[in-house]
Scaffold this motif. Structure first.
Motif, short mmCIF file in Angstrom:
data_model
loop_
_atom_site.label_atom_id
_atom_site.label_comp_id
_atom_site.label_asym_id
_atom_site.label_seq_id
_atom_site.Cartn_x
_atom_site.Cartn_y
_atom_site.Cartn_z
N VAL A 75 1.01 -1.56 -0.02
CA VAL A 75 -0.05 -0.45 0.05
C VAL A 75 0.71 1.49 0.19
O VAL A 75 1.77 1.03 0.65
CB VAL A 75 -1.25 0.19 1.30
CG1 VAL A 75 -1.48 1.24 1.21
CG2 VAL A 75 -1.77 -1.56 1.29
N GLN A 76 0.56 2.12 -0.53
CA GLN A 76 1.24 3.06 -0.78
C GLN A 76 0.67 4.77 -0.87
O GLN A 76 -0.97 4.34 -1.74
CB GLN A 76 1.99 3.76 -2.32
CG GLN A 76 3.67 3.10 -2.30
CD GLN A 76 4.44 2.46 -2.87
OE1 GLN A 76 4.20 3.04 -3.90
NE2 GLN A 76 5.77 3.45 -2.42
N LEU A 77 0.52 5.94 -0.12
CA LEU A 77 -0.78 6.80 -0.63
C LEU A 77 1.16 7.98 -0.61
O LEU A 77 1.95 7.89 0.28
CB LEU A 77 -1.17 7.20 0.84
CG LEU A 77 -2.62 6.09 1.82
CD1 LEU A 77 -2.62 6.80 2.91
CD2 LEU A 77 -3.28 5.32 -0.22
N ASP B 177 1.09 23.22 8.59
CA ASP B 177 1.39 21.88 10.27
C ASP B 177 1.41 20.99 8.55
O ASP B 177 1.74 21.49 7.75
CB ASP B 177 0.07 21.24 9.86
CG ASP B 177 0.22 21.19 11.63
OD1 ASP B 177 -1.12 21.23 12.25
OD2 ASP B 177 1.41 21.22 11.85
N VAL B 178 2.05 19.66 9.36
CA VAL B 178 2.63 18.98 8.04
C VAL B 178 1.28 18.20 7.92
O VAL B 178 0.76 17.40 8.83
CB VAL B 178 3.51 17.74 8.34
CG1 VAL B 178 3.92 16.58 7.16
CG2 VAL B 178 4.77 18.53 8.73
N TYR B 179 0.90 18.04 6.51
CA TYR B 179 -1.04 17.32 6.26
C TYR B 179 -0.64 15.97 5.87
O TYR B 179 0.57 15.15 4.78
CB TYR B 179 -1.46 17.98 5.63
CG TYR B 179 -1.73 19.39 5.73
CD1 TYR B 179 -1.32 20.11 5.87
CD2 TYR B 179 -3.47 19.28 6.21
CE1 TYR B 179 -1.66 22.01 7.05
CE2 TYR B 179 -3.74 20.64 6.44
CZ TYR B 179 -2.96 21.39 7.26
OH TYR B 179 -3.50 22.44 7.26
N TYR B 180 -1.85 14.76 6.18
CA TYR B 180 -1.18 13.55 5.66
C TYR B 180 -1.98 13.18 5.79
O TYR B 180 -3.86 13.59 5.74
CB TYR B 180 -0.71 12.34 7.60
CG TYR B 180 0.81 13.38 7.58
CD1 TYR B 180 1.09 13.84 8.93
CD2 TYR B 180 1.19 12.37 7.50
CE1 TYR B 180 1.75 14.39 9.84
CE2 TYR B 180 2.71 12.44 8.12
CZ TYR B 180 3.18 14.14 9.14
OH TYR B 180 4.51 13.72 9.31
N CYS B 181 -2.34 11.74 4.62
CA CYS B 181 -3.54 11.21 4.31
C CYS B 181 -3.20 10.07 4.59
O CYS B 181 -2.03 9.24 4.69
CB CYS B 181 -3.25 11.15 2.78
SG CYS B 181 -4.89 10.40 2.03
N GLY C 202 0.17 8.11 4.56
CA GLY C 202 1.73 8.68 3.56
C GLY C 202 2.37 9.26 4.37
O GLY C 202 2.47 9.07 5.26
N GLN C 203 3.79 9.92 3.76
CA GLN C 203 4.01 11.02 4.07
C GLN C 203 4.24 12.11 4.51
O GLN C 203 5.44 12.70 5.91
CB GLN C 203 5.61 10.70 3.30
CG GLN C 203 6.23 11.52 1.72
CD GLN C 203 5.02 10.80 0.93
OE1 GLN C 203 4.35 11.19 0.87
NE2 GLN C 203 4.15 12.26 0.13
N GLY C 204 3.47 12.90 4.13
CA GLY C 204 2.61 13.69 4.78
C GLY C 204 3.48 15.10 3.74
O GLY C 204 4.56 14.98 2.98
N THR C 205 2.43 15.86 3.63
CA THR C 205 3.53 17.48 2.13
C THR C 205 2.88 18.27 3.56
O THR C 205 2.01 18.73 4.56
CB THR C 205 2.33 17.49 1.27
OG1 THR C 205 2.90 18.07 0.25
CG2 THR C 205 0.89 17.37 1.39
N GLN C 206 4.19 19.66 3.92
CA GLN C 206 4.07 20.76 4.19
C GLN C 206 3.19 21.48 3.88
O GLN C 206 3.51 22.52 2.70
CB GLN C 206 5.36 20.92 4.47
CG GLN C 206 5.90 22.38 4.85
CD GLN C 206 5.78 22.65 6.56
OE1 GLN C 206 6.22 21.07 6.91
NE2 GLN C 206 4.70 23.21 7.37
N VAL C 207 2.63 22.47 4.75
CA VAL C 207 1.48 23.82 4.15
C VAL C 207 1.90 24.57 5.38
O VAL C 207 1.96 24.68 6.11
CB VAL C 207 0.23 23.09 4.74
CG1 VAL C 207 -0.57 24.23 4.65
CG2 VAL C 207 0.23 21.72 3.07
N THR C 208 2.68 25.65 4.61
CA THR C 208 2.73 26.77 5.52
C THR C 208 2.28 27.87 4.49
O THR C 208 2.10 28.05 3.71
CB THR C 208 4.36 26.89 5.49
OG1 THR C 208 5.25 26.04 5.44
CG2 THR C 208 5.15 28.16 6.19
#
Length: 124
Positions: free
Chosen positions: A2-4, A92-96, A115-121
């Protein structure tokens, strides 16, 4: 396996918008509840939004109601988070996350895959 994989994060000014995407593979996407969470280092991972497997029901945290919208495309195996009227507090860092139908979609402990997360600033 599984990958997100999240994408769409970045730097935006307060009042602006971003659209996060999460592409899923290795699971039967259409039967999964999909969620978005966010986390600041040193703090608990916080629920943002979730959507049921048919997209028939969406859940949002009180802090994002009226500003964020979750949606999904079961053909593309992708879940989206449209974020409008962003505030510096949304940084924040946003995770699925994914789980077979969840009983408590806002509970991070329900979710099996992340998932590994994506940064939102969001700058003021």
């Amino acid at each position: 396996q599984v990958q997100l994989v999240e994408s769409g994060g970045g730097l935006v000014q307060a009042g602006g918008s971003l659209r996060l995407s999460c592409a899923a593979s290795g699971l039967t996407f259409s039967v999964c509840t999909m969620g978005w969470f966010r986390q600041t280092p040193g703090k608990e991972r916080e629920f943002v939004a979730a959507i049921t497997w048919l997209g028939s029901k969406a859940y949002n945290a009180d802090s994002v109601k009226g500003r964020f919208t979750i949606s999904r495309d079961n053909v593309k195996n992708t879940v989206y988070l449209q974020m409008d009227s962003l505030e510096p507090e949304d940084t924040d860092v946003y995770y699925c996350a994914a789980v077979r139908p969840a009983r408590r979609p806002a509970d991070k402990d329900e979710y099996d895959y992340w998932g590994q997360g994506t940064q939102v600033t969001v700058s003021s």
